[in-house]
Write an enzyme that holds these catalytic residues in place. Structure first.
Site, PDB file in Angstrom:
ATOM      1  N   LEU A 158       0.839  -1.208   0.000  1.00 29.57           N
ATOM      2  CA  LEU A 158       0.000   0.000   0.000  1.00 29.57           C
ATOM      3  C   LEU A 158       0.867   1.249   0.000  1.00 29.57           C
ATOM      4  CD1 LEU A 158      -3.032  -0.829   2.304  1.00 29.57           C
ATOM      5  CD2 LEU A 158      -2.977  -0.533  -0.171  1.00 29.57           C
ATOM      6  N   HIS A 159       1.532   1.489  -1.109  1.00 35.36           N
ATOM      7  CA  HIS A 159       2.358   2.668  -1.289  1.00 35.36           C
ATOM      8  C   HIS A 159       1.882   3.415  -2.523  1.00 35.36           C
ATOM      9  CE1 HIS A 159       5.133   1.440   1.834  1.00 35.36           C
ATOM     10  NE2 HIS A 159       5.017   0.217   1.355  1.00 35.36           N
ATOM     11  N   ALA A 160       2.010   4.714  -2.510  1.00 33.58           N
ATOM     12  CA  ALA A 160       1.706   5.613  -3.626  1.00 33.58           C
ATOM     13  C   ALA A 160       0.393   5.280  -4.329  1.00 33.58           C
ATOM     14  CB  ALA A 160       2.878   5.661  -4.587  1.00 33.58           C
TER      15      ALA A 160
ATOM     16  N   PRO B 215      -1.363   2.417  -5.233  1.00 35.25           N
ATOM     17  CA  PRO B 215      -2.362   1.534  -4.618  1.00 35.25           C
ATOM     18  C   PRO B 215      -3.032   2.174  -3.391  1.00 35.25           C
ATOM     19  CG  PRO B 215      -0.393   0.288  -5.117  1.00 35.25           C
ATOM     20  CD  PRO B 215      -0.065   1.735  -5.346  1.00 35.25           C
TER      21      PRO B 215
END
Length: 89
Positions: free
Chosen positions: A14-16, A18
């Site tokens: 769950l980075h940037a 997504p």
């Protein structure tokens, strides 16, 4: 309170991108939802910074929770979203 657990399928977790897609989906449903890593404190799932701050990696399990009316359907939609590789879309 409705809760769901889901393994995050996005290759980078769950980075940037997504995390942004996830938080916008939560906001679009219009009910309060929290997200937490296993054993961690829940955070507001509408906050991009808080979601990214969890540091969720690919394959890690998160718990989604809400006590609002209609929460079961919303959480099911969010589980389906996190179950896909959002980087590949």
């Amino acid at each position: 309170m409705a809760t769901r657990q889901v393994a995050v399928a996005s290759a980078v977790g769950l980075h940037a991108r997504p995390a942004s897609l996830f938080t916008r989906a939560v906001q679009g449903h219009g009910i309060p939802v929290t997200i937490a890593k296993e054993g961690g404190a829940p955070v507001d799932a509408t906050s991009l910074l808080m979601v990214m701050g969890l540091g969720v990696k690919n394959g890690e399990t998160v718990e989604l929770s809400s006590d609002a009316d209609g929460a079961n359907a919303v959480l099911d939609d969010l589980v389906a979203l996190l179950s896909r590789d959002l980087d590949a879309e």
